[in-house]
Design a protein around this motif. Structure first.
Motif, PDB file in Angstrom:
ATOM      1  N   LEU A   8       0.850  -1.188   0.000  1.00 42.03           N
ATOM      2  CA  LEU A   8       0.000   0.000   0.000  1.00 42.03           C
ATOM      3  C   LEU A   8       0.884   1.235   0.000  1.00 42.03           C
ATOM      4  CD1 LEU A   8      -2.790   1.439   0.330  1.00 42.03           C
ATOM      5  CD2 LEU A   8      -2.443   1.240   2.811  1.00 42.03           C
ATOM      6  N   GLU A   9       0.613   2.145  -0.915  1.00 45.19           N
ATOM      7  CA  GLU A   9       1.306   3.427  -0.933  1.00 45.19           C
ATOM      8  C   GLU A   9       0.303   4.542  -1.193  1.00 45.19           C
ATOM      9  OE1 GLU A   9       5.895   2.720  -2.208  1.00 45.19           O
ATOM     10  OE2 GLU A   9       4.510   3.067  -3.859  1.00 45.19           O
ATOM     11  N   LEU A  10       0.642   5.727  -0.680  1.00 47.28           N
ATOM     12  CA  LEU A  10      -0.149   6.930  -0.907  1.00 47.28           C
ATOM     13  C   LEU A  10       0.740   7.928  -1.626  1.00 47.28           C
ATOM     14  CD1 LEU A  10      -2.735   8.658  -0.358  1.00 47.28           C
ATOM     15  CD2 LEU A  10      -1.595   9.424   1.743  1.00 47.28           C
ATOM     16  N   TYR A  11       0.226   8.504  -2.702  1.00 46.43           N
ATOM     17  CA  TYR A  11       0.940   9.514  -3.476  1.00 46.43           C
ATOM     18  C   TYR A  11       0.141  10.802  -3.502  1.00 46.43           C
ATOM     19  CZ  TYR A  11       3.264   5.348  -5.336  1.00 46.43           C
ATOM     20  OH  TYR A  11       3.926   4.163  -5.472  1.00 46.43           O
ATOM     21  N   ARG A  12       0.872  11.911  -3.660  1.00 48.10           N
ATOM     22  CA  ARG A  12       0.239  13.223  -3.769  1.00 48.10           C
ATOM     23  C   ARG A  12       0.741  13.897  -5.032  1.00 48.10           C
ATOM     24  NH1 ARG A  12       0.277  17.578   1.163  1.00 48.10           N
ATOM     25  NH2 ARG A  12      -1.522  18.784   0.464  1.00 48.10           N
ATOM     26  N   ASP A  13      -0.176  14.454  -5.811  1.00 52.11           N
ATOM     27  CA  ASP A  13       0.205  15.164  -7.031  1.00 52.11           C
ATOM     28  C   ASP A  13       1.081  16.367  -6.675  1.00 52.11           C
ATOM     29  OD1 ASP A  13      -0.369  17.369  -9.217  1.00 52.11           O
ATOM     30  OD2 ASP A  13      -0.828  15.430 -10.129  1.00 52.11           O
ATOM     31  N   GLN A  14       2.165  16.546  -7.408  1.00 55.01           N
ATOM     32  CA  GLN A  14       3.100  17.632  -7.115  1.00 55.01           C
ATOM     33  C   GLN A  14       2.541  19.003  -7.448  1.00 55.01           C
ATOM     34  OE1 GLN A  14       6.801  16.775  -9.129  1.00 55.01           O
ATOM     35  NE2 GLN A  14       7.503  15.502  -7.426  1.00 55.01           N
ATOM     36  N   THR A  49      -2.104  19.819  -5.347  1.00 59.66           N
ATOM     37  CA  THR A  49      -1.786  19.156  -4.081  1.00 59.66           C
ATOM     38  C   THR A  49      -3.000  18.633  -3.309  1.00 59.66           C
ATOM     39  OG1 THR A  49      -1.692  21.302  -2.965  1.00 59.66           O
ATOM     40  CG2 THR A  49       0.386  20.403  -3.811  1.00 59.66           C
ATOM     41  N   ASN A  50      -4.201  18.822  -3.848  1.00 59.03           N
ATOM     42  CA  ASN A  50      -5.367  18.220  -3.211  1.00 59.03           C
ATOM     43  C   ASN A  50      -5.765  16.908  -3.896  1.00 59.03           C
ATOM     44  OD1 ASN A  50      -6.309  19.824  -5.461  1.00 59.03           O
ATOM     45  ND2 ASN A  50      -8.388  19.467  -4.711  1.00 59.03           N
ATOM     46  N   ILE A  51      -4.937  16.440  -4.837  1.00 59.58           N
ATOM     47  CA  ILE A  51      -5.192  15.166  -5.512  1.00 59.58           C
ATOM     48  C   ILE A  51      -4.210  14.127  -4.983  1.00 59.58           C
ATOM     49  CG2 ILE A  51      -5.148  13.929  -7.710  1.00 59.58           C
ATOM     50  CD1 ILE A  51      -6.200  16.426  -9.048  1.00 59.58           C
ATOM     51  N   PHE A  52      -4.768  12.985  -4.570  1.00 60.37           N
ATOM     52  CA  PHE A  52      -3.990  11.883  -4.008  1.00 60.37           C
ATOM     53  C   PHE A  52      -4.323  10.599  -4.754  1.00 60.37           C
ATOM     54  CE2 PHE A  52      -4.200  15.053  -0.784  1.00 60.37           C
ATOM     55  CZ  PHE A  52      -3.033  14.936  -0.049  1.00 60.37           C
ATOM     56  N   PHE A  53      -3.394   9.663  -4.701  1.00 58.48           N
ATOM     57  CA  PHE A  53      -3.578   8.343  -5.299  1.00 58.48           C
ATOM     58  C   PHE A  53      -3.158   7.289  -4.283  1.00 58.48           C
ATOM     59  CE2 PHE A  53      -2.600  11.271  -8.669  1.00 58.48           C
ATOM     60  CZ  PHE A  53      -3.435  10.923  -9.708  1.00 58.48           C
ATOM     61  N   THR A  54      -3.915   6.212  -4.204  1.00 54.83           N
ATOM     62  CA  THR A  54      -3.428   5.043  -3.482  1.00 54.83           C
ATOM     63  C   THR A  54      -3.137   3.952  -4.504  1.00 54.83           C
ATOM     64  OG1 THR A  54      -5.670   4.205  -3.092  1.00 54.83           O
ATOM     65  CG2 THR A  54      -4.653   5.516  -1.321  1.00 54.83           C
ATOM     66  N   TYR A  55      -2.060   3.241  -4.241  1.00 52.33           N
ATOM     67  CA  TYR A  55      -1.695   2.047  -5.005  1.00 52.33           C
ATOM     68  C   TYR A  55      -1.662   0.911  -4.012  1.00 52.33           C
ATOM     69  CZ  TYR A  55      -0.259   4.408  -9.319  1.00 52.33           C
ATOM     70  OH  TYR A  55      -0.246   5.110 -10.489  1.00 52.33           O
ATOM     71  N   SER A  56      -2.388  -0.151  -4.300  1.00 49.23           N
ATOM     72  CA  SER A  56      -2.349  -1.319  -3.435  1.00 49.23           C
ATOM     73  C   SER A  56      -2.273  -2.569  -4.298  1.00 49.23           C
ATOM     74  CB  SER A  56      -3.568  -1.361  -2.506  1.00 49.23           C
ATOM     75  OG  SER A  56      -4.779  -1.280  -3.227  1.00 49.23           O
ATOM     76  N   TYR A  57      -1.581  -3.566  -3.766  1.00 50.74           N
ATOM     77  CA  TYR A  57      -1.423  -4.848  -4.444  1.00 50.74           C
ATOM     78  C   TYR A  57      -2.222  -5.885  -3.673  1.00 50.74           C
ATOM     79  CZ  TYR A  57       2.809  -2.867  -6.672  1.00 50.74           C
ATOM     80  OH  TYR A  57       3.707  -2.102  -7.367  1.00 50.74           O
ATOM     81  N   TRP A  58      -3.003  -6.659  -4.410  1.00 58.08           N
ATOM     82  CA  TRP A  58      -3.875  -7.674  -3.822  1.00 58.08           C
ATOM     83  C   TRP A  58      -3.590  -9.025  -4.465  1.00 58.08           C
ATOM     84  CZ3 TRP A  58      -6.993  -6.289   0.198  1.00 58.08           C
ATOM     85  CH2 TRP A  58      -7.092  -4.913   0.440  1.00 58.08           C
ATOM     86  N   ASN A  59      -3.722 -10.081  -3.678  1.00 55.45           N
ATOM     87  CA  ASN A  59      -3.493 -11.425  -4.216  1.00 55.45           C
ATOM     88  C   ASN A  59      -4.483 -11.745  -5.328  1.00 55.45           C
ATOM     89  OD1 ASN A  59      -1.355 -12.035  -2.492  1.00 55.45           O
ATOM     90  ND2 ASN A  59      -2.697 -12.914  -0.947  1.00 55.45           N
ATOM     91  N   SER A  60      -5.722 -11.253  -5.172  1.00 55.36           N
ATOM     92  CA  SER A  60      -6.765 -11.587  -6.145  1.00 55.36           C
ATOM     93  C   SER A  60      -7.892 -10.565  -6.065  1.00 55.36           C
ATOM     94  CB  SER A  60      -7.338 -12.977  -5.855  1.00 55.36           C
ATOM     95  OG  SER A  60      -8.045 -12.955  -4.624  1.00 55.36           O
ATOM     96  N   GLU A  61      -8.750 -10.597  -7.069  1.00 58.49           N
ATOM     97  CA  GLU A  61      -9.937  -9.748  -7.051  1.00 58.49           C
ATOM     98  C   GLU A  61     -10.841 -10.111  -5.881  1.00 58.49           C
ATOM     99  OE1 GLU A  61     -13.563  -8.263  -9.998  1.00 58.49           O
ATOM    100  OE2 GLU A  61     -12.071  -9.684 -10.740  1.00 58.49           O
ATOM    101  N   ALA A  62     -10.880 -11.392  -5.535  1.00 55.62           N
ATOM    102  CA  ALA A  62     -11.699 -11.825  -4.395  1.00 55.62           C
ATOM    103  C   ALA A  62     -11.201 -11.178  -3.105  1.00 55.62           C
ATOM    104  CB  ALA A  62     -11.676 -13.347  -4.277  1.00 55.62           C
ATOM    105  N   ASP A  63      -9.876 -11.093  -2.932  1.00 49.08           N
ATOM    106  CA  ASP A  63      -9.338 -10.444  -1.734  1.00 49.08           C
ATOM    107  C   ASP A  63      -9.702  -8.962  -1.704  1.00 49.08           C
ATOM    108  OD1 ASP A  63      -8.082 -12.654  -0.484  1.00 49.08           O
ATOM    109  OD2 ASP A  63      -6.368 -12.480  -1.834  1.00 49.08           O
ATOM    110  N   LEU A  64      -9.577  -8.291  -2.842  1.00 44.01           N
ATOM    111  CA  LEU A  64      -9.966  -6.881  -2.909  1.00 44.01           C
ATOM    112  C   LEU A  64     -11.443  -6.723  -2.586  1.00 44.01           C
ATOM    113  CD1 LEU A  64      -9.552  -3.874  -3.568  1.00 44.01           C
ATOM    114  CD2 LEU A  64      -9.909  -4.466  -5.982  1.00 44.01           C
ATOM    115  N   ASN A  65     -12.267  -7.582  -3.150  1.00 44.84           N
ATOM    116  CA  ASN A  65     -13.705  -7.493  -2.888  1.00 44.84           C
ATOM    117  C   ASN A  65     -14.031  -7.781  -1.420  1.00 44.84           C
ATOM    118  OD1 ASN A  65     -14.464  -6.651  -5.427  1.00 44.84           O
ATOM    119  ND2 ASN A  65     -14.672  -8.748  -6.198  1.00 44.84           N
TER     120      ASN A  65
END
Length: 98
Positions: free
Chosen positions: A38-44, A47-63
């Motif tokens: 899991l990571e959080l990014y902020r647009d340079q 600065t009020n725009i953010f992104f999360t990136y997360s890695y999941w084993n499967s779509e079922a885990d995300l759901n």
């Protein structure tokens, strides 16, 4: 592996509240079953725009996460802070170089 990218745009006056809340929940999200990253990014520039990136084993885990009490609580706190509809993508990682 599934990569989830979420773009969120916040009311500028709500940024500190969002960051404080993220600090409280980030380890819970990262340690949710099936989440490997899991990571959080902020647009340079916007600065009020953010992104999360997360890695999941499967779509079922995300759901499972998306239907969990943890997600419902996080979303209930976060949603009122938005100034635009969030966008989300589930993507497959095709290449990674370090």
């Amino acid at each position: 592996m599934l990569v989830r990218i979420v773009k969120m745009s916040f009311e500028p006056s709500k940024i500190e509240e969002f960051l404080a809340n993220f600090e409280v929940v980030k380890d819970k999200i990262r340690n949710f079953e099936g989440c490997n990253f899991l990571e959080l990014y902020r647009d340079q520039n916007t600065t009020n725009i953010f992104f999360t990136y997360s890695y999941w084993n499967s779509e079922a885990d995300l759901n499972n996460y998306r239907h969990s009490d943890l997600f419902k609580g996080v979303w209930a706190n976060t949603k009122p802070m938005f100034n635009a509809k969030p966008e989300a993508w589930s993507v497959d990682k095709l290449a990674s170089l370090e």
